[in-house]
Design an enzyme around this catalytic site. Structure first.
Site, PDB file in Angstrom:
ATOM      1  N   ARG A 560     -30.715  79.887  13.936  1.00 30.69           N
ATOM      2  CA  ARG A 560     -31.533  80.638  14.886  1.00 30.69           C
ATOM      3  C   ARG A 560     -32.327  81.675  14.114  1.00 30.69           C
ATOM      4  O   ARG A 560     -31.910  82.155  13.056  1.00 30.69           O
ATOM      5  CB  ARG A 560     -30.640  81.301  15.943  1.00 30.69           C
ATOM      6  CG  ARG A 560     -30.081  80.367  16.978  1.00 30.69           C
ATOM      7  CD  ARG A 560     -31.156  79.776  17.857  1.00 30.69           C
ATOM      8  NE  ARG A 560     -31.852  80.775  18.654  1.00 30.69           N
ATOM      9  CZ  ARG A 560     -31.701  80.895  19.983  1.00 30.69           C
ATOM     10  NH1 ARG A 560     -30.864  80.095  20.637  1.00 30.69           N
ATOM     11  NH2 ARG A 560     -32.361  81.803  20.662  1.00 30.69           N
ATOM     12  N   LYS A 565     -30.597  87.387   9.733  1.00 29.42           N
ATOM     13  CA  LYS A 565     -30.419  86.154   8.934  1.00 29.42           C
ATOM     14  C   LYS A 565     -31.476  86.096   7.816  1.00 29.42           C
ATOM     15  O   LYS A 565     -31.348  85.321   6.886  1.00 29.42           O
ATOM     16  CB  LYS A 565     -30.494  84.946   9.863  1.00 29.42           C
ATOM     17  CG  LYS A 565     -29.344  84.874  10.883  1.00 29.42           C
ATOM     18  CD  LYS A 565     -29.552  83.735  11.875  1.00 29.42           C
ATOM     19  CE  LYS A 565     -28.492  83.725  12.968  1.00 29.42           C
ATOM     20  NZ  LYS A 565     -27.201  83.121  12.560  1.00 29.42           N
ATOM     21  N   THR A 669     -21.730  78.516  10.148  1.00 31.48           N
ATOM     22  CA  THR A 669     -21.071  77.210  10.094  1.00 31.48           C
ATOM     23  C   THR A 669     -22.002  76.192   9.449  1.00 31.48           C
ATOM     24  O   THR A 669     -21.575  75.221   8.843  1.00 31.48           O
ATOM     25  CB  THR A 669     -20.673  76.746  11.520  1.00 31.48           C
ATOM     26  OG1 THR A 669     -21.774  76.994  12.400  1.00 31.48           O
ATOM     27  CG2 THR A 669     -19.440  77.455  12.005  1.00 31.48           C
TER      28      THR A 669
HETATM   29  C1  26W Z   1     -25.176  87.499  25.546  1.00 31.51           C
HETATM   30  C2  26W Z   1     -25.988  87.131  24.428  1.00 31.51           C
HETATM   31  C3  26W Z   1     -25.194  86.475  23.347  1.00 31.51           C
HETATM   32  C4  26W Z   1     -25.116  85.082  23.314  1.00 31.51           C
HETATM   33  C5  26W Z   1     -24.421  84.478  22.285  1.00 31.51           C
HETATM   34  C6  26W Z   1     -24.574  87.259  22.391  1.00 31.51           C
HETATM   35  C7  26W Z   1     -23.861  86.635  21.350  1.00 31.51           C
HETATM   36  C8  26W Z   1     -23.809  85.262  21.333  1.00 31.51           C
HETATM   37  C9  26W Z   1     -23.068  84.548  20.259  1.00 31.51           C
HETATM   38  C10 26W Z   1     -21.806  85.209  19.952  1.00 31.51           C
HETATM   39  C11 26W Z   1     -23.901  84.504  19.047  1.00 31.51           C
HETATM   40  C12 26W Z   1     -23.388  83.468  18.083  1.00 31.51           C
HETATM   41  O1  26W Z   1     -23.628  82.309  18.254  1.00 31.51           O
HETATM   42  N1  26W Z   1     -22.710  83.948  17.047  1.00 31.51           N
HETATM   43  C13 26W Z   1     -22.435  83.076  15.939  1.00 31.51           C
HETATM   44  O2  26W Z   1     -21.174  82.468  16.145  1.00 31.51           O
HETATM   45  C14 26W Z   1     -20.869  81.542  15.113  1.00 31.51           C
HETATM   46  C15 26W Z   1     -19.570  80.844  15.472  1.00 31.51           C
HETATM   47  O3  26W Z   1     -18.501  81.697  15.305  1.00 31.51           O
HETATM   48  C16 26W Z   1     -20.807  82.228  13.735  1.00 31.51           C
HETATM   49  O4  26W Z   1     -20.586  81.264  12.763  1.00 31.51           O
HETATM   50  C17 26W Z   1     -22.103  82.986  13.462  1.00 31.51           C
HETATM   51  O5  26W Z   1     -21.976  83.742  12.296  1.00 31.51           O
HETATM   52  C18 26W Z   1     -22.433  83.893  14.630  1.00 31.51           C
HETATM   53  O6  26W Z   1     -23.711  84.502  14.474  1.00 31.51           O
END
Ligand code: 26W
Length: 826
Positions: A560, A565, A669
């Site tokens: 993303r 990043k 990942t």
């Molecule tokens: C509410 C908005 C929102 C939506 C999704 C806030 C946060 C998220 C996720 C937590 C973001 C996300 O995908 N984080 C990623 O999660 C992966 C799986 O653990 C990690 O490998 C990534 O480092 C992390 O950025």
């Protein structure tokens, strides 16, 4: 597939596992399922018939799995996730049932090309990025490990937007993934759950004279479950993914319709269906929208009700922790905590303390971020209006928790204010991460560094109060999809060398290590990489009209789009190379030719991220068209990066870009997928990069950049990015070239926001890490010239990355958090 009823026991036999058997089933499905003869069948008809035929080979396993788990009274993992980034289902089902060759031959015998039908499948994009894909890898692993698990989530009608580029700028299109049919789902309207919203609460005295509270909701919707199969890899097991779709309880009001107000007649329906209409495309900054909270409560309320309804009528709920663990995939499902309390206390009349004791053993929380802005907080006003009873329960949980803190730390008002679930500023709101931490039996980060920073920086007070509650489970990826399925050439090479066991026991890859010193094996390894590049070139040509040279280093950055990043740092590298070539300082022939491949979606509301996408495409257009570069640099940016494209890009990559600012990427990942597919990593010591470097060895990893403590230090004392601009000529010339409008001749100042942000704020220290990054890239160029040395490192990356299997992650969750067992006995 037929059901046999012999002496009361029902056994389901799968169709014949043969070319003829499959061809017969397929034709029957085409004729009777799709209702068309082969001669007049469209490609979509053929694909739908194929999917439904393949799923028949999984049915028996599915029913068998459910029967065994029921009979074993096994503990179930109920994985609660607002996102699942599943990818295409067909090939995964074929490798799980070992049907690929049979199906290929059966279809060929009918004059049909499996590859054509494969391209017909639209992947369910029910997630944003890392968190959603991780959930998909986890449920795949649990099925392959025969561990009882139900994945609960939302069946969004529209998943993550389809990204298109207009003049290099991102334009979002709706994701109509359901429009051509959804053969992999099984709707079960008969299991619909009613979910309430709004209204108020009232206290009353029940027949035993006990004063109680109850919710008097204002409106409700129906949650209709759609089951998806989660096939285990060649183990006869199929677990379930249960995704909820919202419907109006009263779909259509005939009276109003007859009164001619047609819109009003269906208003309730549209209103209700909005809840599961679309995935929120943000992956780090919550928008705090009411609909988002409705989505979260909707699927959690459906899931908990569904699981409790599945228990025997006389089940003693005090034993609930023995039969289920609700794993919270970040804070998005944490409203499930007050929901279970509401059911146990208000409906089941269990005493508060007993209910709380049960709840605390039934939930565990995984945090996936380090960005403070990504931690969800819901205004008390909104939560109280939508879920008044839940707010009451949260208040009581908080009061009892603060009483505990007060006891442990007398007269420490500041600590109480810091730790309260209710934040007073900027507005009274509920800190969902605190609720998850207080209610969870365990709290884990997703990489060793992340879990440490979670303790030290994000939840220090809680880590001090409950040190044993905090643990780490480093992420993993499923080797079925990301090696066996995505990279068949490498899979055959590995299986040839060490047998097939690695697919379900990835640590076995270690047995390849000695082959790094085998020149012939290295030769074959390079041939695999080249073949994957040629395959990618074919895909990009048909998909996007992109021409990919396959005789250059493929340097890939796919994830993303987010400032932490640091795609910007990658652009600065490309621009500085370009600037030095056009200024004559760098002879293009002196560096190994590189193709820089990007894949990245930006949240639609994230302006700076969309600016950066524009910059990458404009730089790419200029560099690709400039004869002075002589092909030494090429930039490709295929739109709409998703799981299906990742499966083609990652196996072709030579260099994996994992360049986030240390301390910002929870894990990553993609980094693991690249290492497992024989790409070398250039990266910072951030997230799981640290563990990848430790396992593959420093010689097989291009490390650079500030370490997390140094970043903290710099941010503490204050950071002036312009200092780096003044002191580093290469950097200055690169930035000046962007600022000059060279890449945007029609609108010279269009990238001014990026330039001024880099020179004034640069929150993620791209300028501070620039020179170290460039130096590391020069080390890459030197290493790439040593073809044998590079291949040796690439083989060692594969051989030493078995740890990053999501199967290993699941064993860690089982040992440290879930304490559930595989149901193996055949
Ligand atoms: C509410 C908005 C929102 C939506 C999704 C806030 C946060 C998220 C996720 C937590 C973001 C996300 O995908 N984080 C990623 O999660 C992966 C799986 O653990 C990690 O490998 C990534 O480092 C992390 O950025």
């Amino acid at each position: 597939m037929t059901e046999n009823r012999v002496n009361g026991t029902v056994s389901v036999t799968a169709p014949q596992h043969s070319v003829e058997g499959f061809a017969k089933e397929f034709l029957r499905e085409l004729n009777f399922g799709q209702g068309v003869p082969l001669s007049r069948a469209s490609v979509n008809d053929q694909y739908l018939a194929l999917a439904r035929t393949v799923r028949e080979y999984l049915m028996a396993r599915w029913m068998e799995t459910l029967r065994r788990q029921r009979d074993a009274h096994a503990k179930t993992v109920a994985y609660l996730s607002a996102e699942y980034l599943l990818g295409r289902q067909l090939d995964n089902a074929l490798i799980a049932t070992d049907l690929t060759e049979i199906v290929e031959e059966a279809l060929t015998s009918l004059g049909i090309d499996l590859a054509t039908l494969r391209e017909q499948e639209v992947e369910p994009g029910l997630g944003n990025g890392g968190l959603g894909r991780l959930a998909a890898c986890f449920v795949d692993s649990l099925a392959t490990m025969s561990v009882p698990c139900i994945g609960y989530g939302i069946r969004y009608e529209y998943g993550i937007f389809r990204q298109t580029f207009v003049d290099g700028w991102q334009v979002e299109q709706p994701d109509t993934w359901l429009s051509l049919g959804a053969p992999w789902e099984f709707p079960h309207p008969e299991d619909a759950v009613t979910v309430h919203f709004g209204g108020s609460t009232e206290t009353y005295t029940d027949d035993d004279g006990v004063t109680r509270s109850r919710w008097v909701p204002a409106w409700d919707v129906l949650g209709v479950p759609y089951n998806y199969m989660v096939p285990g890899y060649q183990n006869g097991r199929v677990n379930t993914l249960r995704l909820w779709s919202a419907r109006a309880t009263k779909a259509f009001d005939l009276q109003i319709f007859n009164s001619g107000d047609y819109a009003e007649a269906v208003r309730a329906q549209t209103f209700a269906e909005n809840i599961s209409k679309v995935l929120y495309p943000e992956d780090s900054t919550p928008q705090g929208k009411e609909l988002r909270l409705q989505q979260q409560y909707f699927f959690v309320a459906c899931s908990i009700r569904d699981f409790l309804d599945g228990l025997p009528a006389d089940f003693d709920l005090h034993r609930l922790p023995d039969v289920v663990m609700f794993q919270l995939n970040d804070t998005h499902p944490v409203i499930g905590v007050p929901e279970l309390m509401r059911i146990l206390v208000d409906e089941k009349k269990i005493a508060w303390d007993e209910a709380w004791a049960i709840t605390q053993k039934c939930f565990a929380y995984t945090c996936h971020t380090l960005l403070p802005e990504a931690l969800e907080v819901w205004p008390v006003e909104l939560l109280g209006r939508l879920l008044p009873r839940h707010l009451e329960i949260i208040y009581r949980i908080n009061d009892e928790f603060l009483a505990q803190v007060r006891q442990a730390y007398p007269n420490d008002e500041l600590r109480l204010r810091r730790m309260s679930i209710i934040a007073e500023h900027p507005e009274r709101s509920v800190r969902m991460a605190f609720l998850a931490t207080i209610a969870g039996a365990k709290v884990n980060g997703v990489a060793a560094l992340h879990s440490q920073l979670l303790r030290d920086n994000v939840l220090p007070d809680f880590s001090e109060l409950w040190p044993d509650k905090f643990t780490n489970v480093t992420n993993g990826v499923t080797p079925r999809r990301f090696v066996r399925l995505a990279n068949p050439a490498l899979s055959d090479l590995i299986t040839d060398a060490i047998g097939p066991g690695w697919v379900t026991d990835l640590e076995r890859l270690r047995e390849m290590e000695p082959l790094a010193d085998d020149a012939e094996f290295r030769e074959r390894f390079r041939a695999v990489k080249l073949a994957n590049k040629q395959r990618l070139a074919g895909v990009l040509a048909t998909r996007d009209g992109i021409e990919l040279r396959t005789d250059a280093m493929l340097d890939v950055m796919v994830k993303r789009l987010h400032e932490y990043k640091r795609q910007t740092l990658k652009v600065l590298h490309i621009v500085s190379l370009y600037e030095r070539i056009i200024s004559g300082e760098l002879d293009p022939a002196s560096i190994p030719p590189r193709v820089f491949a990007f894949g990245a979606k930006a949240a639609p509301g994230y302006k700076m991220a969309k600016q950066i996408i524009g910059l990458i495409n404009h730089v790419g257009a200029t560099v690709n068209a400039d004869p002075r570069v002589q092909g030494a640099l090429t930039v490709v940016f295929p739109p709409n990066y998703n799981v299906t494209l990742a499966e083609k890009l990652i196996p072709a990559a030579d260099l994996s870009e994992q360049i986030s600012l240390a301390g910002k990427e929870a894990s990553g990942t993609g980094n693991m997928k690249f290492a497992l597919n024989g790409a070398l990593t250039i990266g910072t010591d951030d997230g799981a990069n640290v563990e990848i470097r430790e396992l593959v060895g420093d010689d097989n990893f291009f490390l650079f950049g500030l370490l997390e403590p140094q970043v903290a230090e710099i941010q503490a004392v204050g950071y002036d990015p312009s200092k780096y601009y003044e002191e580093n000529a290469t950097l200055r010339r690169a930035i000046d070239l962007i600022a000059s409008g060279t890449f945007s001749p029609d609108d010279k100042r269009v990238f001014e926001p990026i330039v001024s942000n880099l020179l004034t704020e640069d929150r993620f220290l791209a300028l501070a890490d620039f020179q170290a990054y460039l130096d590391a890239q020069e080390r890459v160029d030197v290493a790439y010239r040593d073809v044998e040395g590079w291949t040796r490192s690439a083989i060692l990356n594969v051989a030493r990355s078995g740890f990053f299997s999501s199967d290993r992650s699941m064993w860690d969750y089982i040992d440290r958090i879930w304490h559930s067992q595989p149901v193996v006995a055949r």
